[in-house]
Scaffold this motif. Sequence first.
Motif, mmCIF file in Angstrom:
data_model
loop_
_atom_site.group_PDB
_atom_site.id
_atom_site.type_symbol
_atom_site.label_atom_id
_atom_site.label_comp_id
_atom_site.label_asym_id
_atom_site.label_seq_id
_atom_site.Cartn_x
_atom_site.Cartn_y
_atom_site.Cartn_z
ATOM 1 N N ASP A 72 0.833 -1.217 0.000
ATOM 2 C CA ASP A 72 0.000 0.000 0.000
ATOM 3 C C ASP A 72 0.860 1.256 0.000
ATOM 4 O O ASP A 72 0.566 2.238 -0.689
ATOM 5 C CB ASP A 72 -0.893 0.044 1.260
ATOM 6 C CG ASP A 72 -2.099 -0.872 1.128
ATOM 7 O OD1 ASP A 72 -2.352 -1.393 0.019
ATOM 8 O OD2 ASP A 72 -2.788 -1.060 2.156
ATOM 9 N N ILE A 73 1.925 1.215 0.800
ATOM 10 C CA ILE A 73 2.800 2.381 0.918
ATOM 11 C C ILE A 73 3.529 2.635 -0.393
ATOM 12 O O ILE A 73 3.657 3.774 -0.854
ATOM 13 C CB ILE A 73 3.787 2.158 2.077
ATOM 14 C CG1 ILE A 73 3.013 2.326 3.387
ATOM 15 C CG2 ILE A 73 4.985 3.086 1.997
ATOM 16 C CD1 ILE A 73 3.632 1.685 4.562
ATOM 17 N N VAL A 74 3.989 1.568 -1.011
ATOM 18 C CA VAL A 74 4.738 1.670 -2.263
ATOM 19 C C VAL A 74 3.859 2.271 -3.364
ATOM 20 O O VAL A 74 4.293 3.163 -4.106
ATOM 21 C CB VAL A 74 5.248 0.276 -2.666
ATOM 22 C CG1 VAL A 74 5.981 0.315 -3.991
ATOM 23 C CG2 VAL A 74 6.130 -0.294 -1.564
ATOM 24 N N GLU A 75 2.620 1.797 -3.433
ATOM 25 C CA GLU A 75 1.692 2.293 -4.460
ATOM 26 C C GLU A 75 1.363 3.767 -4.220
ATOM 27 O O GLU A 75 1.328 4.567 -5.152
ATOM 28 C CB GLU A 75 0.400 1.461 -4.448
ATOM 29 C CG GLU A 75 0.579 0.030 -4.915
ATOM 30 C CD GLU A 75 1.040 -0.060 -6.371
ATOM 31 O OE1 GLU A 75 0.592 0.745 -7.208
ATOM 32 O OE2 GLU A 75 1.881 -0.937 -6.662
ATOM 33 N N ALA A 76 1.119 4.113 -2.963
ATOM 34 C CA ALA A 76 0.784 5.506 -2.628
ATOM 35 C C ALA A 76 1.954 6.421 -2.959
ATOM 36 O O ALA A 76 1.777 7.494 -3.542
ATOM 37 C CB ALA A 76 0.411 5.603 -1.151
ATOM 38 N N HIS A 77 3.155 5.970 -2.612
ATOM 39 C CA HIS A 77 4.348 6.784 -2.857
ATOM 40 C C HIS A 77 4.596 6.984 -4.356
ATOM 41 O O HIS A 77 4.908 8.083 -4.809
ATOM 42 C CB HIS A 77 5.564 6.119 -2.199
ATOM 43 C CG HIS A 77 6.864 6.768 -2.538
ATOM 44 N ND1 HIS A 77 7.774 6.217 -3.423
ATOM 45 C CD2 HIS A 77 7.411 7.947 -2.133
ATOM 46 C CE1 HIS A 77 8.813 7.032 -3.525
ATOM 47 N NE2 HIS A 77 8.624 8.071 -2.761
ATOM 48 N N TYR A 78 4.421 5.911 -5.117
ATOM 49 C CA TYR A 78 4.668 5.971 -6.570
ATOM 50 C C TYR A 78 3.752 7.015 -7.208
ATOM 51 O O TYR A 78 4.188 7.905 -7.938
ATOM 52 C CB TYR A 78 4.434 4.583 -7.177
ATOM 53 C CG TYR A 78 5.087 4.318 -8.524
ATOM 54 C CD1 TYR A 78 5.467 5.337 -9.390
ATOM 55 C CD2 TYR A 78 5.300 3.000 -8.928
ATOM 56 C CE1 TYR A 78 6.051 5.057 -10.617
ATOM 57 C CE2 TYR A 78 5.892 2.709 -10.151
ATOM 58 C CZ TYR A 78 6.255 3.740 -11.000
ATOM 59 O OH TYR A 78 6.832 3.455 -12.213
ATOM 60 N N ARG A 79 2.445 6.909 -6.888
ATOM 61 C CA ARG A 79 1.491 7.826 -7.501
ATOM 62 C C ARG A 79 1.734 9.261 -7.051
ATOM 63 O O ARG A 79 1.632 10.208 -7.828
ATOM 64 C CB ARG A 79 0.054 7.382 -7.167
ATOM 65 C CG ARG A 79 -1.018 8.095 -7.958
ATOM 66 C CD ARG A 79 -0.924 7.822 -9.462
ATOM 67 N NE ARG A 79 -1.162 6.432 -9.799
ATOM 68 C CZ ARG A 79 -2.372 5.887 -9.985
ATOM 69 N NH1 ARG A 79 -3.463 6.619 -9.873
ATOM 70 N NH2 ARG A 79 -2.496 4.611 -10.293
ATOM 71 N N ALA A 80 2.074 9.410 -5.768
ATOM 72 C CA ALA A 80 2.337 10.752 -5.234
ATOM 73 C C ALA A 80 3.546 11.379 -5.929
ATOM 74 O O ALA A 80 3.544 12.573 -6.232
ATOM 75 C CB ALA A 80 2.548 10.695 -3.724
ATOM 76 N N CYS A 81 4.576 10.577 -6.209
ATOM 77 C CA CYS A 81 5.757 11.089 -6.918
ATOM 78 C C CYS A 81 5.400 11.525 -8.332
ATOM 79 O O CYS A 81 5.854 12.577 -8.796
ATOM 80 C CB CYS A 81 6.867 10.034 -6.959
ATOM 81 S SG CYS A 81 7.775 9.891 -5.419
ATOM 82 N N LEU A 82 4.576 10.713 -9.029
ATOM 83 C CA LEU A 82 4.178 11.072 -10.390
ATOM 84 C C LEU A 82 3.405 12.384 -10.376
ATOM 85 O O LEU A 82 3.638 13.271 -11.198
ATOM 86 C CB LEU A 82 3.332 9.953 -11.019
ATOM 87 C CG LEU A 82 4.083 8.668 -11.382
ATOM 88 C CD1 LEU A 82 3.105 7.607 -11.873
ATOM 89 C CD2 LEU A 82 5.157 8.930 -12.435
ATOM 90 N N TYR A 83 2.498 12.519 -9.424
ATOM 91 C CA TYR A 83 1.698 13.744 -9.310
ATOM 92 C C TYR A 83 2.607 14.953 -9.057
ATOM 93 O O TYR A 83 2.455 16.013 -9.662
ATOM 94 C CB TYR A 83 0.678 13.588 -8.183
ATOM 95 C CG TYR A 83 -0.225 14.787 -7.984
ATOM 96 C CD1 TYR A 83 -1.468 14.857 -8.618
ATOM 97 C CD2 TYR A 83 0.167 15.845 -7.171
ATOM 98 C CE1 TYR A 83 -2.299 15.953 -8.443
ATOM 99 C CE2 TYR A 83 -0.651 16.951 -6.991
ATOM 100 C CZ TYR A 83 -1.883 17.006 -7.629
ATOM 101 O OH TYR A 83 -2.692 18.087 -7.441
#
Length: 373
Positions: free
Chosen positions: A174-185
């Motif tokens: 969950d953390i990895v997915e949240a971080h990935y999307r947040a970085c793209l944003y």
Amino acid sequence: MAISASAQLSKAVKQMYLDLPQGEKVQAMYIWIDGTGQCLRCKTRTLDNEPQTIKDLPEWNFGGAGTYQSEGSNSDMFLIPIAMFRDPFRKDPNKLVLCEVLKYNRKTAETNLRQTCNQIMSMVSNEQPWFGMEQEYTLLGMDGQPFGWPSNGFPEPQGPYYCGVGADKAYGRDIVEAHYRACLYAGVKIAGTNAEVMPAQWKFQVGPCEGINMGDHLWIARFILHRVCEDFGIVVSFDPKPVTGNWNGAGCHTNFSTKPMREEGGLKHIEEAIELLGKRHEYHIRIYDPKGGSDNKRRLTGFHETCNLNEFSAGVANRNTSICISRTVAQEKKGYFEDRRPSANCDPYAVTEVLIRTCLLKETGDEPLQYKN
Ligand code: ADP
Ligand code: MN
């Protein structure tokens, strides 16, 4: 599993307030590296208008006594905005603002390694140096235990976890997915992510980034990871060897190329750079973790896909060497090389600077040279 108290506050109640319109004003979160050289600090101010470029952001200050950065009675420090990103937590039009730190007398703070890095990068800009850093990290509970590990004892030995899938193999996706999307944003140049060899250990890659952007993007990506983990009530560790014994450590492999290396026949330039690196191994080891090599000493044992701290080595598709050339690069005779020595808690400004100093400026000594501006 020990989760932080604030993670247990109602996120639905919080959302009620965050749904309120924020009006014309913009929130800018200023972020800087503290006196440890490893941890980040942040504070927010309101701006009247949305800043369009970094020049629209005012300088600010903070009290260095609370960040291990003060100098006697003169504890005021300056924050100089240097890079702006979209804020994935408060969303548009709010901003994350990475800052350099100056002392009360406007001299560079001890842990502000960006200034010299930037100077060195500008000396070699015509070579278009690209970097890609592979940030490994470990998720921990509030009790300091790796996330999801049994409280007494250990998970199954390493083997099924690297790039693994399934509840018994991927700990904390969950953390990895949240971080990935947040970085793209945010606009961070994140290149990918995968689960690592030790359960609860993960990595993300940032790059390729040219010059000074490498350090800027990696530090913001680290900030975003800390902030995401805070919401989940768990802690991210960049310690290079969080669990002793038969468990992999965490590095920050640094991939590097210049324009000539990327062009036809570039392998020749890669081999030249590796030759120069071989002559300055101890110096690089001193720079590759914040404790002058002693942090990395726990990780670079020659086991668990690492090289030995005391010996320089290079090879094709060999993960037990200091420097690795990938099979594709060896076949195409051009591309980049990977320096596997930097520790997960390295300062990317220091790592990218020393690579330029040794490989392009051809420094050989035990100290960095001074150059005139
Ligand atoms: P590994 O095979 O070691 O696991 P990764 O796939 O995790 O490697 O990471 C490779 C990194 O190399 C990425 O960050 C990518 O951006 C970077 N990279 C790719 N090409 C170049 C290049 N020409 N110069 C510098 N970095 C590069
Ligand atoms: Mn690697």
